[in-house]
Design an enzyme around this catalytic site. Sequence first.
Site, mmCIF file in Angstrom:
data_model
loop_
_atom_site.group_PDB
_atom_site.id
_atom_site.type_symbol
_atom_site.label_atom_id
_atom_site.label_comp_id
_atom_site.label_asym_id
_atom_site.label_seq_id
_atom_site.Cartn_x
_atom_site.Cartn_y
_atom_site.Cartn_z
ATOM 1 N N HIS A 160 0.625 -1.301 0.129
ATOM 2 C CA HIS A 160 0.108 0.249 -0.300
ATOM 3 C C HIS A 160 1.375 1.216 0.603
ATOM 4 O O HIS A 160 1.847 1.322 0.126
ATOM 5 C CB HIS A 160 -0.786 -0.271 1.251
ATOM 6 C CG HIS A 160 -1.966 -0.537 1.750
ATOM 7 N ND1 HIS A 160 -3.087 -1.090 1.181
ATOM 8 C CD2 HIS A 160 -1.588 -2.271 2.241
ATOM 9 C CE1 HIS A 160 -3.784 -2.296 1.278
ATOM 10 N NE2 HIS A 160 -2.655 -2.821 2.221
ATOM 11 N N TYR A 186 -2.433 -1.156 9.371
ATOM 12 C CA TYR A 186 -1.340 -2.001 8.694
ATOM 13 C C TYR A 186 -0.411 -2.757 9.118
ATOM 14 O O TYR A 186 -0.401 -2.501 10.948
ATOM 15 C CB TYR A 186 -0.557 -0.783 8.025
ATOM 16 C CG TYR A 186 -1.064 -0.506 6.895
ATOM 17 C CD1 TYR A 186 -1.443 -0.944 5.470
ATOM 18 C CD2 TYR A 186 -0.789 1.177 7.028
ATOM 19 C CE1 TYR A 186 -2.296 -0.077 4.721
ATOM 20 C CE2 TYR A 186 -1.842 2.388 6.119
ATOM 21 C CZ TYR A 186 -2.272 1.542 5.458
ATOM 22 O OH TYR A 186 -3.433 2.740 3.672
ATOM 23 N N HIS A 218 -2.563 -3.214 -3.510
ATOM 24 C CA HIS A 218 -4.240 -3.478 -3.012
ATOM 25 C C HIS A 218 -4.824 -2.627 -4.391
ATOM 26 O O HIS A 218 -6.083 -3.739 -4.271
ATOM 27 C CB HIS A 218 -3.745 -1.940 -2.323
ATOM 28 C CG HIS A 218 -4.759 -1.663 -1.725
ATOM 29 N ND1 HIS A 218 -5.556 -0.371 -1.464
ATOM 30 C CD2 HIS A 218 -6.421 -2.166 -1.125
ATOM 31 C CE1 HIS A 218 -6.559 -0.201 -0.712
ATOM 32 N NE2 HIS A 218 -7.499 -2.094 -0.645
ATOM 33 N N LYS A 255 -8.254 1.605 -6.366
ATOM 34 C CA LYS A 255 -7.409 2.547 -5.833
ATOM 35 C C LYS A 255 -6.696 2.245 -6.811
ATOM 36 O O LYS A 255 -6.102 1.275 -7.440
ATOM 37 C CB LYS A 255 -8.164 1.963 -4.390
ATOM 38 C CG LYS A 255 -8.489 2.347 -4.065
ATOM 39 C CD LYS A 255 -7.776 1.863 -2.328
ATOM 40 C CE LYS A 255 -9.208 2.506 -0.488
ATOM 41 N NZ LYS A 255 -9.966 2.800 -0.932
ATOM 42 N N CYS A 272 -4.133 2.806 -5.154
ATOM 43 C CA CYS A 272 -2.463 2.488 -4.358
ATOM 44 C C CYS A 272 -1.747 0.940 -4.492
ATOM 45 O O CYS A 272 -2.672 -0.215 -4.970
ATOM 46 C CB CYS A 272 -3.549 2.208 -3.188
ATOM 47 S SG CYS A 272 -2.418 1.462 -1.148
#
Length: 151
Positions: free
Chosen positions: A18, A47, A123, A129, A131
């Site tokens: 990420h 995380y 991710h 996303k 990410c």
Amino acid sequence: MARVQFKQRESTDAIFVHCSATKPSQNVGVREIRQWHKEQGWLDVGYHFIIKRDGTVEAGRDEMAVGSHAKGYNHNSIGVCLVGGIDDKGKFDANFTPAQMQSLRSLLVTLLAKYEGAVLRAHHEVAPKACPSFDLKRWWEKNELVTSDRG
């Protein structure tokens, strides 16, 4: 402060990379990200590892605890977050430092050896996303850091 007790993972099938979606000037770490996550109503940082701009690897959520970083995959994965990922205008940018990328590679090698059979994932492979803001597969295989909004 007492740490929250989270359910433990029964298996580790994936390691997700990420980004924090922060600007290069924002040198944040686990403390700040934990606070942001708590402000969103989470109990702790989502995380398991955070890699700061200088390459320092900080422990987040307990490594064996179920994380909160990739919906639908938290029960069997580890989340690693690189600080950075957007430019000063808020656009996605692979602006990670060489020290971060060296630490990321070292951490991933260690985790992949520890959790035999686990796969490396970005991710954005499981969520709509950008990410982590770079093409993870290309970086892993060719050591080329290229900005990407979808990998």
